[in-house]
Write a protein that holds these residues in place. Structure first.
Motif, PDB file in Angstrom:
ATOM      1  N   ARG A   1       0.905  -1.313   0.048  1.00  0.00           N
ATOM      2  CA  ARG A   1       0.019  -0.046   0.041  1.00  0.00           C
ATOM      3  C   ARG A   1       0.793   1.311   0.214  1.00  0.00           C
ATOM      4  NH1 ARG A   1      -2.619  -0.684   4.444  1.00  0.00           N
ATOM      5  NH2 ARG A   1      -4.229  -2.077   3.466  1.00  0.00           N
ATOM      6  N   ASN A   2       1.914   1.094   0.787  1.00  0.00           N
ATOM      7  CA  ASN A   2       2.879   2.514   0.608  1.00  0.00           C
ATOM      8  C   ASN A   2       3.643   2.466  -0.504  1.00  0.00           C
ATOM      9  OD1 ASN A   2       2.305   3.031   3.443  1.00  0.00           O
ATOM     10  ND2 ASN A   2       3.878   1.763   4.368  1.00  0.00           N
ATOM     11  N   THR A   3       3.785   1.594  -1.368  1.00  0.00           N
ATOM     12  CA  THR A   3       4.244   1.626  -2.735  1.00  0.00           C
ATOM     13  C   THR A   3       3.516   2.261  -3.598  1.00  0.00           C
ATOM     14  OG1 THR A   3       5.847  -0.192  -2.159  1.00  0.00           O
ATOM     15  CG2 THR A   3       5.338   0.506  -4.215  1.00  0.00           C
ATOM     16  N   LEU A   4       2.196   2.026  -3.461  1.00  0.00           N
ATOM     17  CA  LEU A   4       1.046   2.473  -4.429  1.00  0.00           C
ATOM     18  C   LEU A   4       0.990   3.985  -4.234  1.00  0.00           C
ATOM     19  CD1 LEU A   4      -1.595  -0.492  -4.223  1.00  0.00           C
ATOM     20  CD2 LEU A   4      -0.110   0.139  -6.214  1.00  0.00           C
ATOM     21  N   ILE A   5       0.971   4.336  -2.861  1.00  0.00           N
ATOM     22  CA  ILE A   5       0.585   5.822  -2.469  1.00  0.00           C
ATOM     23  C   ILE A   5       2.093   6.763  -3.089  1.00  0.00           C
ATOM     24  CG2 ILE A   5       0.809   7.314  -0.684  1.00  0.00           C
ATOM     25  CD1 ILE A   5      -0.716   5.366   1.058  1.00  0.00           C
ATOM     26  N   GLU A   6       3.364   5.819  -2.825  1.00  0.00           N
ATOM     27  CA  GLU A   6       4.394   6.725  -3.190  1.00  0.00           C
ATOM     28  C   GLU A   6       4.254   6.760  -4.851  1.00  0.00           C
ATOM     29  OE1 GLU A   6       7.897   4.415  -2.144  1.00  0.00           O
ATOM     30  OE2 GLU A   6       7.591   5.103  -0.036  1.00  0.00           O
ATOM     31  N   GLN A   7       3.860   5.668  -5.645  1.00  0.00           N
ATOM     32  CA  GLN A   7       3.716   5.909  -7.139  1.00  0.00           C
ATOM     33  C   GLN A   7       2.739   6.878  -7.364  1.00  0.00           C
ATOM     34  OE1 GLN A   7       2.844   1.799  -8.146  1.00  0.00           O
ATOM     35  NE2 GLN A   7       4.809   1.304  -8.254  1.00  0.00           N
ATOM     36  N   GLU A   8       1.627   6.906  -6.621  1.00  0.00           N
ATOM     37  CA  GLU A   8       0.454   7.991  -7.053  1.00  0.00           C
ATOM     38  C   GLU A   8       0.861   9.240  -6.958  1.00  0.00           C
ATOM     39  OE1 GLU A   8      -2.264   7.520  -8.334  1.00  0.00           O
ATOM     40  OE2 GLU A   8      -2.405   5.506  -8.765  1.00  0.00           O
ATOM     41  N   GLU A   9       1.823   9.416  -5.910  1.00  0.00           N
ATOM     42  CA  GLU A   9       2.356  11.021  -5.349  1.00  0.00           C
ATOM     43  C   GLU A   9       3.365  11.241  -6.538  1.00  0.00           C
ATOM     44  OE1 GLU A   9       3.939  10.321  -1.455  1.00  0.00           O
ATOM     45  OE2 GLU A   9       2.003  10.903  -0.457  1.00  0.00           O
ATOM     46  N   GLU A  10       4.146  10.366  -6.887  1.00  0.00           N
ATOM     47  CA  GLU A  10       5.181  10.719  -7.943  1.00  0.00           C
ATOM     48  C   GLU A  10       4.487  11.063  -9.240  1.00  0.00           C
ATOM     49  OE1 GLU A  10       7.760   7.351  -8.262  1.00  0.00           O
ATOM     50  OE2 GLU A  10       8.663   7.678  -6.379  1.00  0.00           O
ATOM     51  N   LYS A  11       3.449  10.219  -9.539  1.00  0.00           N
ATOM     52  CA  LYS A  11       2.472  10.535 -10.926  1.00  0.00           C
ATOM     53  C   LYS A  11       2.125  11.612 -10.932  1.00  0.00           C
ATOM     54  CE  LYS A  11      -0.887   8.308 -13.795  1.00  0.00           C
ATOM     55  NZ  LYS A  11      -1.502   7.004 -14.244  1.00  0.00           N
TER      56      LYS A  11
ATOM     57  N   TRP B   1       1.656  17.621 -12.601  1.00  0.00           N
ATOM     58  CA  TRP B   1       1.800  18.921 -12.188  1.00  0.00           C
ATOM     59  C   TRP B   1       2.938  19.753 -12.782  1.00  0.00           C
ATOM     60  CZ3 TRP B   1      -1.856  22.041 -10.712  1.00  0.00           C
ATOM     61  CH2 TRP B   1      -2.813  21.558 -10.044  1.00  0.00           C
ATOM     62  N   SER B   2       4.260  18.999 -12.941  1.00  0.00           N
ATOM     63  CA  SER B   2       5.400  19.480 -13.471  1.00  0.00           C
ATOM     64  C   SER B   2       5.102  19.861 -14.916  1.00  0.00           C
ATOM     65  CB  SER B   2       6.508  18.495 -13.299  1.00  0.00           C
ATOM     66  OG  SER B   2       7.771  19.071 -14.085  1.00  0.00           O
ATOM     67  N   ILE B   3       4.441  18.986 -15.612  1.00  0.00           N
ATOM     68  CA  ILE B   3       4.106  19.217 -17.120  1.00  0.00           C
ATOM     69  C   ILE B   3       3.171  20.204 -17.226  1.00  0.00           C
ATOM     70  CG2 ILE B   3       2.803  18.009 -19.113  1.00  0.00           C
ATOM     71  CD1 ILE B   3       3.764  15.319 -17.915  1.00  0.00           C
ATOM     72  N   LYS B   4       2.065  20.593 -16.479  1.00  0.00           N
ATOM     73  CA  LYS B   4       1.026  21.494 -16.357  1.00  0.00           C
ATOM     74  C   LYS B   4       1.959  22.781 -16.421  1.00  0.00           C
ATOM     75  CE  LYS B   4      -2.790  18.961 -15.441  1.00  0.00           C
ATOM     76  NZ  LYS B   4      -4.122  18.799 -14.207  1.00  0.00           N
ATOM     77  N   GLU B   5       2.744  22.908 -15.290  1.00  0.00           N
ATOM     78  CA  GLU B   5       3.446  24.108 -15.220  1.00  0.00           C
ATOM     79  C   GLU B   5       4.419  24.426 -16.042  1.00  0.00           C
ATOM     80  OE1 GLU B   5       4.913  27.348 -13.002  1.00  0.00           O
ATOM     81  OE2 GLU B   5       3.052  26.071 -12.549  1.00  0.00           O
ATOM     82  N   ARG B   6       4.945  23.538 -16.870  1.00  0.00           N
ATOM     83  CA  ARG B   6       5.897  23.883 -18.101  1.00  0.00           C
ATOM     84  C   ARG B   6       5.096  24.395 -19.265  1.00  0.00           C
ATOM     85  NH1 ARG B   6       8.556  19.016 -16.800  1.00  0.00           N
ATOM     86  NH2 ARG B   6       7.408  17.612 -18.469  1.00  0.00           N
ATOM     87  N   ARG B   7       3.788  23.767 -19.124  1.00  0.00           N
ATOM     88  CA  ARG B   7       2.951  24.336 -20.476  1.00  0.00           C
ATOM     89  C   ARG B   7       2.566  25.698 -20.414  1.00  0.00           C
ATOM     90  NH1 ARG B   7      -0.815  19.040 -20.906  1.00  0.00           N
ATOM     91  NH2 ARG B   7       0.770  17.916 -22.545  1.00  0.00           N
TER      92      ARG B   7
END
Length: 213
Positions: free
Chosen positions: A165-175, A180-186
């Motif tokens: 479960r903790n791994t899934l949470i980390e993956q979701e946070e990274e995603k 958000w990074s992509i949206k900020e660059r746009r």
């Protein structure tokens, strides 16, 4: 795959979601000679069962069956009368689902095997759900060993899924951070483009109405 509705099991007065069984299934309508069809994209199996363990015996207490051209008996009982507005593929209330609903048939089962079920579903923003409920989707997970419909052992296996479960949470946070990074660059490109146009035309440019403008 569309999210699939799950069976449920009541044990000691507590309702759980069934996440697995070995062997599978715990019960199937063909055990009664009943053929079923999918009730919708949310139930390709064609049946949903509400199990309950009561007075030392496992029962199929109630069920929904994907039967549309007959009204077979289940444990000597006819299906429930159809409500006026039943049958909508958009209404997943048990007594309004397409097909037949059997309430309180209390069909005793002689199932032998291990059943896994959970409660206290955990949520996380922006998670996407497909297929059937998984054990990792719940904070409390138990596994029960049945022998001919009788409980032999109950084990709390919640700790097995903490790391996953903790791994899934980390993956979701990274995603989420990446999105958000992509949206900020746009957005930065839009602002830069607006400044260039303003410099060239010497006029104030209107705000972009969309990040892709």
């Amino acid at each position: 795959m569309t999210v699939q509705l799950s069976d449920h099991l009541t044990l000691d007065g507590v309702l759980y979601t069934v996440t697995g069984a070995e062997p599978y299934p715990i019960f199937h309508p063909d055990m009664l000679g009943i053929e079923v069809s999918p009730m919708g994209t949310w139930c390709w199996a064609g049946f949903l069962v509400e199990y309950e363990y009561k007075e030392g015996q496992l029962f199929a207490r109630s069920m929904n069956l994907g039967v549309f051209d007959d009204e077979p008996l289940v444990h000597g009982r006819k299906p429930d009368p159809r409500p006026k507005h039943a049958g909508s593929a958009l209404d997943l209330t048990p007594n309004l689902m397409p097909g037949l609903r059997y309430t309180d048939v209390w069909l005793p089962l002689e199932y032998s095997g291990e059943v896994t079920f959970g409660r206290d579903w955990w949520d996380y923003p922006r998670r996407r759900y497909y297929g059937s409920a998984r054990s990792v989707d719940f904070n409390e997970i138990k596994q029960v060993l049945f022998l001919e419909g009788k409980i032999q052992k109950v084990t709390n296996i919640s700790e097995r899924f903490i790391e996953e479960r903790n791994t899934l949470i980390e993956q979701e946070e990274e995603k989420r951070a990446k999105e958000w990074s992509i949206k900020e660059r746009r957005l930065r490109r839009v602002r830069f483009k607006r400044k260039i146009m303003k410099f060239i035309t010497r006029k104030k440019q209107p705000m972009a109405t969309h990040l892709f403008d």
